[in-house]
Write a protein that holds these residues in place. Structure first.
Motif, PDB file in Angstrom:
ATOM      1  N   ALA A 109       0.886  -1.150   0.112  1.00 31.48           N
ATOM      2  CA  ALA A 109       0.102   0.097   0.051  1.00 31.48           C
ATOM      3  C   ALA A 109       0.690   1.179   0.000  1.00 31.48           C
ATOM      4  CB  ALA A 109      -0.853  -0.104   1.293  1.00 31.48           C
ATOM      5  N   VAL A 110       2.046   1.218   0.805  1.00 29.39           N
ATOM      6  CA  VAL A 110       2.729   2.328   0.717  1.00 29.39           C
ATOM      7  C   VAL A 110       3.602   2.638  -0.419  1.00 29.39           C
ATOM      8  CG1 VAL A 110       4.802   3.518   2.206  1.00 29.39           C
ATOM      9  CG2 VAL A 110       2.984   2.292   3.252  1.00 29.39           C
ATOM     10  N   ALA A 111       3.965   1.515  -0.957  1.00 27.22           N
ATOM     11  CA  ALA A 111       4.754   1.667  -2.170  1.00 27.22           C
ATOM     12  C   ALA A 111       3.794   2.059  -3.270  1.00 27.22           C
ATOM     13  CB  ALA A 111       5.159   0.112  -2.624  1.00 27.22           C
ATOM     14  N   GLN A 112       2.666   1.583  -3.617  1.00 21.39           N
ATOM     15  CA  GLN A 112       1.731   2.163  -4.369  1.00 21.39           C
ATOM     16  C   GLN A 112       1.432   3.741  -4.203  1.00 21.39           C
ATOM     17  OE1 GLN A 112      -2.337   0.518  -4.241  1.00 21.39           O
ATOM     18  NE2 GLN A 112      -2.858   1.404  -6.209  1.00 21.39           N
ATOM     19  N   SER A 113       1.359   4.088  -2.930  1.00 21.64           N
ATOM     20  CA  SER A 113       1.101   5.660  -2.720  1.00 21.64           C
ATOM     21  C   SER A 113       2.233   6.507  -3.099  1.00 21.64           C
ATOM     22  CB  SER A 113       0.508   5.927  -1.280  1.00 21.64           C
ATOM     23  OG  SER A 113       1.735   5.713  -0.228  1.00 21.64           O
ATOM     24  N   MET A 114       3.475   5.747  -3.109  1.00 21.31           N
ATOM     25  CA  MET A 114       4.756   6.694  -3.244  1.00 21.31           C
ATOM     26  C   MET A 114       5.143   6.423  -4.802  1.00 21.31           C
ATOM     27  SD  MET A 114       7.234   6.207   0.149  1.00 21.31           S
ATOM     28  CE  MET A 114       6.660   6.874   1.680  1.00 21.31           C
ATOM     29  N   LYS A 115       4.346   5.668  -5.446  1.00 26.32           N
ATOM     30  CA  LYS A 115       4.678   5.521  -7.071  1.00 26.32           C
ATOM     31  C   LYS A 115       5.916   4.773  -7.113  1.00 26.32           C
ATOM     32  CE  LYS A 115       1.341   8.575  -8.523  1.00 26.32           C
ATOM     33  NZ  LYS A 115       0.435   8.531  -7.507  1.00 26.32           N
ATOM     34  N   VAL A 116       5.939   3.467  -6.461  1.00 26.95           N
ATOM     35  CA  VAL A 116       7.103   2.714  -6.290  1.00 26.95           C
ATOM     36  C   VAL A 116       6.558   1.419  -6.529  1.00 26.95           C
ATOM     37  CG1 VAL A 116       8.958   1.461  -5.243  1.00 26.95           C
ATOM     38  CG2 VAL A 116       8.382   3.819  -4.471  1.00 26.95           C
ATOM     39  N   ARG A 117       7.012   0.566  -7.664  1.00 22.93           N
ATOM     40  CA  ARG A 117       6.503  -0.608  -8.057  1.00 22.93           C
ATOM     41  C   ARG A 117       6.621  -1.741  -7.086  1.00 22.93           C
ATOM     42  NH1 ARG A 117       7.533  -5.284 -10.352  1.00 22.93           N
ATOM     43  NH2 ARG A 117       9.699  -4.893 -10.844  1.00 22.93           N
ATOM     44  N   PHE A 118       5.569  -2.379  -6.342  1.00 23.60           N
ATOM     45  CA  PHE A 118       5.738  -3.241  -5.367  1.00 23.60           C
ATOM     46  C   PHE A 118       6.589  -4.621  -5.664  1.00 23.60           C
ATOM     47  CE2 PHE A 118       4.308  -6.770  -2.782  1.00 23.60           C
ATOM     48  CZ  PHE A 118       4.889  -6.450  -1.604  1.00 23.60           C
ATOM     49  N   ASP A 119       7.517  -5.019  -4.994  1.00 21.44           N
ATOM     50  CA  ASP A 119       8.324  -6.178  -5.544  1.00 21.44           C
ATOM     51  C   ASP A 119       8.400  -7.020  -4.416  1.00 21.44           C
ATOM     52  OD1 ASP A 119      10.137  -8.288  -5.783  1.00 21.44           O
ATOM     53  OD2 ASP A 119      11.152  -6.997  -7.264  1.00 21.44           O
ATOM     54  N   ARG A 120       7.332  -8.168  -4.348  1.00 19.27           N
ATOM     55  CA  ARG A 120       7.227  -9.043  -3.195  1.00 19.27           C
ATOM     56  C   ARG A 120       8.589  -9.758  -2.969  1.00 19.27           C
ATOM     57  NH1 ARG A 120       2.948 -10.835  -0.380  1.00 19.27           N
ATOM     58  NH2 ARG A 120       1.405  -9.814  -1.988  1.00 19.27           N
ATOM     59  N   GLU A 121       9.182 -10.304  -3.758  1.00 22.45           N
ATOM     60  CA  GLU A 121      10.376 -11.205  -3.516  1.00 22.45           C
ATOM     61  C   GLU A 121      11.442 -10.104  -2.837  1.00 22.45           C
ATOM     62  OE1 GLU A 121      10.709 -14.132  -3.620  1.00 22.45           O
ATOM     63  OE2 GLU A 121       8.579 -14.027  -4.208  1.00 22.45           O
ATOM     64  N   ALA A 122      11.618  -8.859  -3.246  1.00 25.21           N
ATOM     65  CA  ALA A 122      12.651  -7.878  -2.714  1.00 25.21           C
ATOM     66  C   ALA A 122      12.117  -7.873  -1.128  1.00 25.21           C
ATOM     67  CB  ALA A 122      12.766  -6.630  -3.367  1.00 25.21           C
ATOM     68  N   THR A 123      10.680  -7.646  -1.042  1.00 21.32           N
ATOM     69  CA  THR A 123      10.352  -7.332   0.354  1.00 21.32           C
ATOM     70  C   THR A 123      10.509  -8.538   1.294  1.00 21.32           C
ATOM     71  OG1 THR A 123       8.808  -5.938  -0.607  1.00 21.32           O
ATOM     72  CG2 THR A 123       8.470  -6.483   1.685  1.00 21.32           C
TER      73      THR A 123
END
Length: 102
Positions: free
Chosen positions: A26-40
């Protein structure tokens, strides 16, 4: 003394892993950063499990803010990579900068 000045104290439990991933997304989306589950998941393995560090609800916001600031400074596109997450986690949790300027 500081806590005496706060009239209401509310316990907010730490998020479990599923909630933490949802917060990060959710935070990534709000900051216009493509979410990467594997990196997380890499971040969780290395900077939470290995360090025996509790997950806090403010960490996704704080870490992604640093990631965005670092990308802006380096003039590179926003990207959630294991390397960038390692760098911002290192700065946030441990010592001083570990920034690579290459």
């Amino acid at each position: 003394a500081f806590l005496r000045r706060i009239p209401y104290k509310i316990h907010v439990p730490d998020p479990d892993e599923a909630e933490f991933l949802q917060l990060f997304e959710a935070v990534a989306q709000s900051m216009k950063v493509r979410f990467d589950r594997e990196a997380t998941k890499h971040l969780l393995d290395k900077h939470y499990r290995e360090a025996n560090r509790p997950k806090r609800r403010c960490h996704p916001r704080d870490l992604l803010r640093q990631l965005v600031d670092r990308c802006d400074y380096l003039e590179v596109p926003y990207a959630m990579t294991p390397t960038l997450l390692d760098e911002v986690a290192h700065d946030y949790f441990l010592h001083g900068p570990l920034m690579t300027l290459a």
